[in-house]
Design a protein around this motif. Sequence first.
Motif, PDB file in Angstrom:
ATOM      1  N   ALA A  19       0.832  -1.210   0.000  1.00 54.32           N
ATOM      2  CA  ALA A  19       0.000   0.000   0.000  1.00 54.32           C
ATOM      3  C   ALA A  19       0.864   1.257   0.000  1.00 54.32           C
ATOM      4  O   ALA A  19       0.559   2.234  -0.695  1.00 54.32           O
ATOM      5  CB  ALA A  19      -0.932  -0.013   1.211  1.00 54.32           C
ATOM      6  N   GLU A  20       1.954   1.240   0.753  1.00 53.37           N
ATOM      7  CA  GLU A  20       2.852   2.394   0.795  1.00 53.37           C
ATOM      8  C   GLU A  20       3.582   2.588  -0.539  1.00 53.37           C
ATOM      9  O   GLU A  20       3.764   3.719  -0.995  1.00 53.37           O
ATOM     10  CB  GLU A  20       3.832   2.253   1.955  1.00 53.37           C
ATOM     11  CG  GLU A  20       3.152   2.393   3.308  1.00 53.37           C
ATOM     12  CD  GLU A  20       4.027   2.008   4.486  1.00 53.37           C
ATOM     13  OE1 GLU A  20       5.191   1.595   4.290  1.00 53.37           O
ATOM     14  OE2 GLU A  20       3.528   2.109   5.617  1.00 53.37           O
ATOM     15  N   LEU A  21       3.990   1.485  -1.172  1.00 59.97           N
ATOM     16  CA  LEU A  21       4.603   1.575  -2.498  1.00 59.97           C
ATOM     17  C   LEU A  21       3.603   2.161  -3.492  1.00 59.97           C
ATOM     18  O   LEU A  21       3.943   3.034  -4.294  1.00 59.97           O
ATOM     19  CB  LEU A  21       5.058   0.195  -2.986  1.00 59.97           C
ATOM     20  CG  LEU A  21       6.292  -0.402  -2.329  1.00 59.97           C
ATOM     21  CD1 LEU A  21       6.424  -1.885  -2.684  1.00 59.97           C
ATOM     22  CD2 LEU A  21       7.547   0.356  -2.768  1.00 59.97           C
ATOM     23  N   LEU A  22       2.381   1.676  -3.427  1.00 58.74           N
ATOM     24  CA  LEU A  22       1.337   2.167  -4.314  1.00 58.74           C
ATOM     25  C   LEU A  22       1.106   3.664  -4.113  1.00 58.74           C
ATOM     26  O   LEU A  22       0.933   4.408  -5.086  1.00 58.74           O
ATOM     27  CB  LEU A  22       0.050   1.393  -4.041  1.00 58.74           C
ATOM     28  CG  LEU A  22      -0.927   1.217  -5.163  1.00 58.74           C
ATOM     29  CD1 LEU A  22      -0.260   0.743  -6.429  1.00 58.74           C
ATOM     30  CD2 LEU A  22      -2.011   0.258  -4.747  1.00 58.74           C
ATOM     31  N   ASP A  23       1.145   4.102  -2.873  1.00 63.69           N
ATOM     32  CA  ASP A  23       1.026   5.522  -2.562  1.00 63.69           C
ATOM     33  C   ASP A  23       2.101   6.312  -3.310  1.00 63.69           C
ATOM     34  O   ASP A  23       1.801   7.301  -3.994  1.00 63.69           O
ATOM     35  CB  ASP A  23       1.150   5.726  -1.056  1.00 63.69           C
ATOM     36  CG  ASP A  23       1.041   7.176  -0.626  1.00 63.69           C
ATOM     37  OD1 ASP A  23       0.191   7.909  -1.155  1.00 63.69           O
ATOM     38  OD2 ASP A  23       1.818   7.575   0.268  1.00 63.69           O
ATOM     39  N   ASP A  24       3.338   5.870  -3.207  1.00 60.85           N
ATOM     40  CA  ASP A  24       4.454   6.543  -3.895  1.00 60.85           C
ATOM     41  C   ASP A  24       4.242   6.570  -5.406  1.00 60.85           C
ATOM     42  O   ASP A  24       4.422   7.611  -6.050  1.00 60.85           O
ATOM     43  CB  ASP A  24       5.785   5.850  -3.595  1.00 60.85           C
ATOM     44  CG  ASP A  24       6.226   5.995  -2.150  1.00 60.85           C
ATOM     45  OD1 ASP A  24       5.730   6.917  -1.455  1.00 60.85           O
ATOM     46  OD2 ASP A  24       7.067   5.181  -1.713  1.00 60.85           O
ATOM     47  N   TYR A  25       3.862   5.431  -5.972  1.00 64.89           N
ATOM     48  CA  TYR A  25       3.719   5.332  -7.421  1.00 64.89           C
ATOM     49  C   TYR A  25       2.533   6.149  -7.931  1.00 64.89           C
ATOM     50  O   TYR A  25       2.590   6.721  -9.029  1.00 64.89           O
ATOM     51  CB  TYR A  25       3.596   3.878  -7.863  1.00 64.89           C
ATOM     52  CG  TYR A  25       4.772   3.011  -7.486  1.00 64.89           C
ATOM     53  CD1 TYR A  25       6.064   3.532  -7.402  1.00 64.89           C
ATOM     54  CD2 TYR A  25       4.610   1.665  -7.199  1.00 64.89           C
ATOM     55  CE1 TYR A  25       7.150   2.742  -7.054  1.00 64.89           C
ATOM     56  CE2 TYR A  25       5.697   0.861  -6.859  1.00 64.89           C
ATOM     57  CZ  TYR A  25       6.957   1.410  -6.784  1.00 64.89           C
ATOM     58  OH  TYR A  25       8.031   0.607  -6.437  1.00 64.89           O
ATOM     59  N   LEU A  26       1.453   6.205  -7.161  1.00 63.07           N
ATOM     60  CA  LEU A  26       0.302   7.016  -7.565  1.00 63.07           C
ATOM     61  C   LEU A  26       0.649   8.504  -7.531  1.00 63.07           C
ATOM     62  O   LEU A  26       0.276   9.261  -8.439  1.00 63.07           O
ATOM     63  CB  LEU A  26      -0.903   6.724  -6.669  1.00 63.07           C
ATOM     64  CG  LEU A  26      -1.605   5.393  -6.947  1.00 63.07           C
ATOM     65  CD1 LEU A  26      -2.503   5.009  -5.776  1.00 63.07           C
ATOM     66  CD2 LEU A  26      -2.412   5.457  -8.239  1.00 63.07           C
ATOM     67  N   ILE A  27       1.370   8.914  -6.504  1.00 61.91           N
ATOM     68  CA  ILE A  27       1.798  10.309  -6.420  1.00 61.91           C
ATOM     69  C   ILE A  27       2.702  10.655  -7.599  1.00 61.91           C
ATOM     70  O   ILE A  27       2.534  11.709  -8.232  1.00 61.91           O
ATOM     71  CB  ILE A  27       2.489  10.583  -5.062  1.00 61.91           C
ATOM     72  CG1 ILE A  27       1.449  10.534  -3.942  1.00 61.91           C
ATOM     73  CG2 ILE A  27       3.213  11.927  -5.076  1.00 61.91           C
ATOM     74  CD1 ILE A  27       2.028  10.522  -2.541  1.00 61.91           C
ATOM     75  N   GLU A  28       3.643   9.745  -7.935  1.00 58.02           N
ATOM     76  CA  GLU A  28       4.507   9.956  -9.109  1.00 58.02           C
ATOM     77  C   GLU A  28       3.683  10.102 -10.387  1.00 58.02           C
ATOM     78  O   GLU A  28       4.064  10.836 -11.302  1.00 58.02           O
ATOM     79  CB  GLU A  28       5.486   8.790  -9.277  1.00 58.02           C
ATOM     80  CG  GLU A  28       6.618   8.761  -8.297  1.00 58.02           C
ATOM     81  CD  GLU A  28       7.489   7.505  -8.449  1.00 58.02           C
ATOM     82  OE1 GLU A  28       7.388   6.806  -9.483  1.00 58.02           O
ATOM     83  OE2 GLU A  28       8.248   7.226  -7.507  1.00 58.02           O
ATOM     84  N   ALA A  29       2.549   9.387 -10.438  1.00 59.22           N
ATOM     85  CA  ALA A  29       1.694   9.422 -11.627  1.00 59.22           C
ATOM     86  C   ALA A  29       0.742  10.623 -11.621  1.00 59.22           C
ATOM     87  O   ALA A  29      -0.058  10.780 -12.544  1.00 59.22           O
ATOM     88  CB  ALA A  29       0.894   8.119 -11.725  1.00 59.22           C
ATOM     89  N   GLY A  30       0.806  11.446 -10.569  1.00 57.54           N
ATOM     90  CA  GLY A  30      -0.014  12.649 -10.531  1.00 57.54           C
ATOM     91  C   GLY A  30      -1.336  12.521  -9.806  1.00 57.54           C
ATOM     92  O   GLY A  30      -2.242  13.337  -9.989  1.00 57.54           O
ATOM     93  N   VAL A  31      -1.466  11.503  -8.950  1.00 57.81           N
ATOM     94  CA  VAL A  31      -2.705  11.281  -8.206  1.00 57.81           C
ATOM     95  C   VAL A  31      -2.457  11.593  -6.731  1.00 57.81           C
ATOM     96  O   VAL A  31      -1.525  11.062  -6.119  1.00 57.81           O
ATOM     97  CB  VAL A  31      -3.193   9.817  -8.359  1.00 57.81           C
ATOM     98  CG1 VAL A  31      -4.473   9.581  -7.568  1.00 57.81           C
ATOM     99  CG2 VAL A  31      -3.393   9.469  -9.830  1.00 57.81           C
TER     100      VAL A  31
END
Length: 148
Positions: A19-31
Amino acid sequence: MASAKVVYASLTGNTEEVAELLDDYLIEAGVDTEVLSVSDAHVSDFADVDAAIVATYTYGDGDLPAEIVEFYDELAGINLDGKVYGVVGTGDTSYELFCKSVDDFEEQFEKTGAVKGAVSVKIENDADSDDKEKLKIFAKSIATTLNV
């Protein structure tokens, strides 16, 4: 800015890490993203965001974790028309029904009217480099579906 909530259940810490990795990747994607443990979340939290994401593990022989059952049951009763959803999960391939909770949540989200925003990701135990790449693709797909 598009927004997402990631609600997770984790016993060993593997799913929390996902979930924390997903948080990072979503933020990188602009979410814009918020991550919540299922003990701190309610299905109505998904009404306030553009994307609803669940990260869960599968317990034993294909069972939902006890701490997420109520959330799962209530999910079927919420209207998420116009929202995007995604599901990721961890499990152990030594069990016959590997990551079945991911499949269960996909079915439950379908009842809400939400649109699937990414191919679900199933991870054995903790995320390795290949899994991290799949999570990045998952996050980019969610962002693309949200027109970010």
